[in-house]
Design a protein around this motif. Sequence first.
Motif, PDB file in Angstrom:
ATOM      1  N   LEU A   1       0.538  -1.207  -0.013  1.00 17.48           N
ATOM      2  CA  LEU A   1      -0.029  -0.189  -0.061  1.00 17.48           C
ATOM      3  C   LEU A   1       0.745   0.976  -0.386  1.00 17.48           C
ATOM      4  CD1 LEU A   1      -3.176  -1.118   2.652  1.00 17.48           C
ATOM      5  CD2 LEU A   1      -3.242  -0.521  -0.284  1.00 17.48           C
ATOM      6  N   THR A   2       1.532   1.353   0.918  1.00 17.19           N
ATOM      7  CA  THR A   2       2.287   2.275   0.850  1.00 17.19           C
ATOM      8  C   THR A   2       3.345   3.191  -0.522  1.00 17.19           C
ATOM      9  OG1 THR A   2       2.991   2.331   2.993  1.00 17.19           O
ATOM     10  CG2 THR A   2       4.544   3.722   2.190  1.00 17.19           C
ATOM     11  N   LEU A   3       3.774   1.295  -0.585  1.00 18.17           N
ATOM     12  CA  LEU A   3       4.929   1.483  -2.581  1.00 18.17           C
ATOM     13  C   LEU A   3       4.086   2.296  -3.638  1.00 18.17           C
ATOM     14  CD1 LEU A   3       7.068   1.044  -3.900  1.00 18.17           C
ATOM     15  CD2 LEU A   3       6.840  -1.237  -4.299  1.00 18.17           C
ATOM     16  N   ALA A   4       2.117   1.853  -3.784  1.00 18.27           N
ATOM     17  CA  ALA A   4       1.530   2.407  -4.595  1.00 18.27           C
ATOM     18  C   ALA A   4       0.669   3.731  -4.140  1.00 18.27           C
ATOM     19  CB  ALA A   4       0.310   1.303  -4.892  1.00 18.27           C
ATOM     20  N   LEU A   5       0.833   4.052  -3.288  1.00 20.71           N
ATOM     21  CA  LEU A   5       0.402   5.315  -2.963  1.00 20.71           C
ATOM     22  C   LEU A   5       2.015   5.902  -3.477  1.00 20.71           C
ATOM     23  CD1 LEU A   5      -1.385   7.897  -2.506  1.00 20.71           C
ATOM     24  CD2 LEU A   5      -0.881   7.237   0.184  1.00 20.71           C
ATOM     25  N   PHE A   6       2.983   6.667  -2.197  1.00 30.69           N
ATOM     26  CA  PHE A   6       4.399   6.685  -2.930  1.00 30.69           C
ATOM     27  C   PHE A   6       4.273   7.086  -4.509  1.00 30.69           C
ATOM     28  CE2 PHE A   6       8.496   7.798  -3.146  1.00 30.69           C
ATOM     29  CZ  PHE A   6       8.317   8.503  -1.875  1.00 30.69           C
ATOM     30  N   GLU A   7       4.145   5.848  -4.825  1.00 32.15           N
ATOM     31  CA  GLU A   7       4.877   5.503  -6.304  1.00 32.15           C
ATOM     32  C   GLU A   7       3.974   6.713  -7.030  1.00 32.15           C
ATOM     33  OE1 GLU A   7       5.442   1.397  -7.528  1.00 32.15           O
ATOM     34  OE2 GLU A   7       7.471   1.531  -6.835  1.00 32.15           O
ATOM     35  N   SER A   8       2.926   6.447  -7.296  1.00 29.56           N
ATOM     36  CA  SER A   8       1.923   7.696  -7.951  1.00 29.56           C
ATOM     37  C   SER A   8       2.166   8.977  -7.900  1.00 29.56           C
ATOM     38  CB  SER A   8       0.175   6.805  -7.460  1.00 29.56           C
ATOM     39  OG  SER A   8      -0.327   7.632  -7.877  1.00 29.56           O
ATOM     40  N   ALA A   9       2.487   8.695  -6.147  1.00 24.28           N
ATOM     41  CA  ALA A   9       2.300  10.540  -5.946  1.00 24.28           C
ATOM     42  C   ALA A   9       3.672  11.288  -6.377  1.00 24.28           C
ATOM     43  CB  ALA A   9       1.958  11.091  -4.363  1.00 24.28           C
ATOM     44  N   ASP A  10       4.918  10.279  -6.017  1.00 25.94           N
ATOM     45  CA  ASP A  10       7.208  10.857  -6.399  1.00 25.94           C
ATOM     46  C   ASP A  10       6.816  10.965  -7.699  1.00 25.94           C
ATOM     47  OD1 ASP A  10       8.892  11.711  -5.814  1.00 25.94           O
ATOM     48  OD2 ASP A  10       9.410   9.725  -5.008  1.00 25.94           O
ATOM     49  N   LYS A  11       5.925  12.095  -8.433  1.00 30.51           N
ATOM     50  CA  LYS A  11       6.269  12.341  -9.692  1.00 30.51           C
ATOM     51  C   LYS A  11       7.185  12.286 -10.453  1.00 30.51           C
ATOM     52  CE  LYS A  11       1.172  12.622  -9.360  1.00 30.51           C
ATOM     53  NZ  LYS A  11       0.406  11.477 -10.473  1.00 30.51           N
ATOM     54  N   ASP A  12       8.254  13.398 -10.068  1.00 31.14           N
ATOM     55  CA  ASP A  12       9.653  13.516 -10.289  1.00 31.14           C
ATOM     56  C   ASP A  12      10.309  12.544  -9.320  1.00 31.14           C
ATOM     57  OD1 ASP A  12       9.960  14.389  -7.908  1.00 31.14           O
ATOM     58  OD2 ASP A  12       9.966  16.256  -7.890  1.00 31.14           O
ATOM     59  N   ASN A  13       9.796  11.334  -9.044  1.00 31.17           N
ATOM     60  CA  ASN A  13      10.631   9.980  -8.357  1.00 31.17           C
ATOM     61  C   ASN A  13      12.182  10.255  -7.437  1.00 31.17           C
ATOM     62  OD1 ASN A  13       9.881   8.310 -10.325  1.00 31.17           O
ATOM     63  ND2 ASN A  13      10.532   8.609 -11.857  1.00 31.17           N
TER      64      ASN A  13
ATOM     65  N   MET B   1      -6.926   5.863  -0.268  1.00 29.59           N
ATOM     66  CA  MET B   1      -6.073   6.378  -1.383  1.00 29.59           C
ATOM     67  C   MET B   1      -5.505   5.384  -2.113  1.00 29.59           C
ATOM     68  SD  MET B   1      -5.507  10.533  -1.880  1.00 29.59           S
ATOM     69  CE  MET B   1      -3.983  10.099  -2.747  1.00 29.59           C
ATOM     70  N   ALA B   2      -4.526   4.653  -1.220  1.00 32.22           N
ATOM     71  CA  ALA B   2      -3.426   3.640  -1.804  1.00 32.22           C
ATOM     72  C   ALA B   2      -4.442   2.477  -1.817  1.00 32.22           C
ATOM     73  CB  ALA B   2      -2.567   3.366   0.021  1.00 32.22           C
ATOM     74  N   LEU B   3      -4.981   2.132  -1.017  1.00 32.32           N
ATOM     75  CA  LEU B   3      -6.289   0.901  -1.140  1.00 32.32           C
ATOM     76  C   LEU B   3      -6.606   1.097  -2.689  1.00 32.32           C
ATOM     77  CD1 LEU B   3      -8.566   0.504   2.186  1.00 32.32           C
ATOM     78  CD2 LEU B   3      -6.284  -1.446   0.601  1.00 32.32           C
ATOM     79  N   ASP B   4      -7.001   2.113  -3.181  1.00 26.32           N
ATOM     80  CA  ASP B   4      -7.740   2.455  -4.817  1.00 26.32           C
ATOM     81  C   ASP B   4      -7.114   1.951  -5.556  1.00 26.32           C
ATOM     82  OD1 ASP B   4     -10.547   3.316  -3.392  1.00 26.32           O
ATOM     83  OD2 ASP B   4     -10.536   4.848  -3.772  1.00 26.32           O
ATOM     84  N   LEU B   5      -5.418   2.587  -5.470  1.00 32.79           N
ATOM     85  CA  LEU B   5      -4.535   2.398  -5.864  1.00 32.79           C
ATOM     86  C   LEU B   5      -4.102   1.194  -6.068  1.00 32.79           C
ATOM     87  CD1 LEU B   5      -2.092   5.551  -4.936  1.00 32.79           C
ATOM     88  CD2 LEU B   5      -3.478   5.398  -7.298  1.00 32.79           C
ATOM     89  N   LEU B   6      -3.564   0.284  -5.452  1.00 36.50           N
ATOM     90  CA  LEU B   6      -3.012  -1.027  -5.106  1.00 36.50           C
ATOM     91  C   LEU B   6      -4.584  -2.148  -5.600  1.00 36.50           C
ATOM     92  CD1 LEU B   6      -0.890  -2.350  -4.276  1.00 36.50           C
ATOM     93  CD2 LEU B   6      -1.909  -3.134  -1.976  1.00 36.50           C
ATOM     94  N   ALA B   7      -5.829  -1.835  -5.544  1.00 33.86           N
ATOM     95  CA  ALA B   7      -7.200  -2.964  -5.835  1.00 33.86           C
ATOM     96  C   ALA B   7      -6.712  -2.283  -7.903  1.00 33.86           C
ATOM     97  CB  ALA B   7      -8.206  -2.415  -5.589  1.00 33.86           C
ATOM     98  N   LYS B   8      -6.278  -1.488  -8.034  1.00 35.05           N
ATOM     99  CA  LYS B   8      -6.160  -0.982  -9.737  1.00 35.05           C
ATOM    100  C   LYS B   8      -5.736  -2.197  -9.835  1.00 35.05           C
ATOM    101  CE  LYS B   8      -8.550   3.698  -9.832  1.00 35.05           C
ATOM    102  NZ  LYS B   8      -8.216   5.266 -10.452  1.00 35.05           N
TER     103      LYS B   8
END
Length: 721
Positions: free
Chosen positions: A123-135, A648-655
Motif C-alpha cells: 500500500l505504501t509503495l503504491a501510493l508513494f509511486e503514484s504521488a512521487d511524480k518526479d521520482n 487512496m492507497a487501497l484504490d491504487l493497489l486494487a487497480k
Amino acid sequence: MSLDEDARWLEWVTKQFETIAGDDKEIDIDEFKKALKVKESFFAERFFALFDSDGSSSISLDELLEALELLIHGSETDKLRFLFQVYDVDGSGSIDPDELRTVLKSCLRESAISLPEEKLDDLTLALFESADKDNSGSITFEELKAELENFPEVMENLTISAANWLKPPEVDPKKRQTPRYLTRVYWQNNSRKLLFLCVYALLNLLLFVGAMLQNSHGGAWFMVAKGCGQCLNFNCTFVMVLMLRRCLTWLRATWVVRVLPLDQNILLHQIVGYAILGFTLVHTTAHVFNFGTNTNTKTSTFSLWEYLLTTRPGIGWVKGTASLTGVVLQVVICLMVLCSSTFVRRSGHFEVFYWSHLSFIWVWSLLLVHCANFWKWFLVPGLVFILEKIVGIAVSRMGGLYIVEVNLLPSKVTHLVIKRPQFFHFKPGDYVYINIPVIAKYEWHPFTISSAPEQSDALWLHIRSMGQWTNRLYEYFRQPETEAMNPKRLATSLRNRRQLLKAQMSAKLGENHRFCNIKCYVDGPYGTPTRQIFASEHAVLIGAGIGITPFASILQSIMYRYRRRKQNCPNCNYSWCENIKDSEMKLRKVDFIWINRDQKSFEWFVSLLTKLEMDQADEEPEGRFLEMHMYMTSALSKNDMKAIGLQMALDLLAKKEKRDSITGLRTRTQPGRPEWGKVFQKVFEENKGKVHVFYCGSPALAKVIKAQCEHFGFNFYKENF
C-alpha cells in the motif's frame, strides 16, 4: 457564511469547548483524544501539535477557533496543507516513505482494518509511486495536491471528526411536508397490505357492533364485554391462520400472492396479536365493571371477588368456570405478548420467546372451556393447523437426516452441511426449522437454506452464534472430537472402540473443519418473499451482517442459471453471455449489497463471492449481470483526514492487483455506510426494468431502505420468519 450563522457557530464552539476544557479553560492532550474519539494516538498527537500553535502543550479557545475555522470554512488548499502537515511528521517540508508508512499503519488501526506487514508495504509503495511524480524519493505539497485531484469528491468535504463534531447542527427551515403514510407513493407500494388491514378492521367493527346489539339487554358494560368477546373469537383463530406456513408457501405459487399480502404474514400476525391483547384487556375490564354493578343491586348474593375467582355464580357453560378461565387467559396472553417483544427475541433469549409461545395450546384449550361458541370458530382452522403439524412431524421424521460436515467460520458462524434427501425440494431463499437432539432435544429453530436448489446432494445452513442455542451449537463443534462424539457410549466394546478410533482418524480435517454423522430433523421448506426474485427484471439484494444467508442460496441459483447462457471460445479463454429468453428467470441485472461492521465479518462468505465473480463472462450484451457492493461501517470515510491516505492507497493497489486488499474480491470494499439516495438513483438511471429490492437485516435499516424504495417507486421485500 452570513453574520448570523457565524455568530451561531462561534457560540456553539465556545459551549463545546467549555464542556471539554473544564475549569482550567485549556484542553490538554488527554482531553483532546477523548473529544476526538480517536482510536490511534498518532493522529491525536499530530492534530494536537498542529492545533497548539504556541507550543504550550495545551489548546486555548482562540487556538481551537483558528484551527476549526480552517477545517470547516477554509479553502481546499488550506485543508490540504493541514493534511500535508499531519503526514510530514518531521516537519521537513516533504513526506518520505517511512513517514507515509507510519501514517498508513495508523490509518489501518483507526479504521479497524487488519492487514499483514507485506500488504502494508504494498500500500505504501503504491501510493508513494503514484504521488512521487518526479521520482525524487519524497512527496512535496504540490505532488500530494495533484494526487488528491484524482479524488474530487474527497476534496469537497475534506475534514476530521472533531470539525464535524464541533459544527453546529444545521437549522432547516420548517417545511410543511405531507406525512409519509398519506403520500400517493406509499399507498401504491403498500396497497395490498393497507386494503387487507382496512377489511380486517371493518370485519372486527361489524363483529363488535353485531354482538353488542344482540346483548343490549345486559347493560352498557355487558354489551362492551360481549362485543370484545366476539372479536376475540375471530382473532384467536385468525392469528393461527396467519402461521399456517405450509398453506402460505403453497399459496405463494398461485395468483393469490398478487391479491393478499402473504409476504407480510409475520407483521399481520403481530398486529392481530396486539389486537387480541387489546380486546382481552377491554373484555376483562368491562366484565369487572359489570360484576361491580351487579354486586350493588339488592338482589345480588355474591361479592366481586366471588364473581371473579370462584364458580359460585355459575357463569359459563362448563360448571361456571368462565370467570376463572378468563383470569388465567388474561395472565397467559399478557405473558405471551411480553415474551414476544423485540427486546426479548433480539437479546439472545429466543428460548424465552419459543417456550412461552407454545402456551397457545393452553390458550385454545381454555377458550373452548371459557366460551360456548368458540369451538365453531376454531373447528376448521384448528383441524387445518393440526393437519399441518402432523404433516410437519411426518416429513421431518421421514428418513434419517444427518449433519455430515461442519465448518466453524469467522465471526462465530457455524456452517452445517446436511445430507439432502431425494424428496426434499425447495426454492432459493426458503427456510427450514431444524432440531438437533444432541444440542436440545425439543427445540426447533428457523434458519435460511444457504445452498442452491441445484445442489442435489447437500443442504447448507449458516448459523451465527447470537443466542443460547446457537452458542451451544458452536461450542459443541469446537470441543475436541472425543468429547463431541461422546466416547462413553461408544467404548462399551472393543468393536466400538475401533469405530471411535477410525472416526477420530478420518473425521478430523482441522480444528475448524470436520466430518461427522449427527442425527437431525428438518421441518420445511417454507417460502419467503425472495421467491419473487426471478419474476423481477432488476433485483437489488441487500444484506446486513448475517442477513446475507438468504442471498447465498439466491446468488448461487442465479449463477447456476446464468452458466446456461454463458458461452466459451474453444480456442481461447474468452467468454461471453448470450441474451437468451428464460421463462423461469426474467432477470437482466442483479445488484448485491453487503454491509458489515468489521473486516472479520466478510471472511466467512468470501470464498463463495469469489467463485461468483469468476463465473461471470468477460463480455455481456447489457453490461455486467451481477454487480457486488461491499461496505465496511467501521472504516472511516474517504472524507476523513484520518483515512484519506489509506483509502487512496487501497484504490491504487486494487487497480494494480485487480482485487481488494480487505476481502480479496475484485469488488472494492467501500468505507462507511451506503448513501442510499445515490445508490437507488444509480439503479433508477440504469433503467433495466422493474426493480425489486430484497432486504434481510436489522429492522432500523429496513425502515430507511423502505422509505427510499417508496421514493423511487421500487417494490420492497423484507425477509421475515
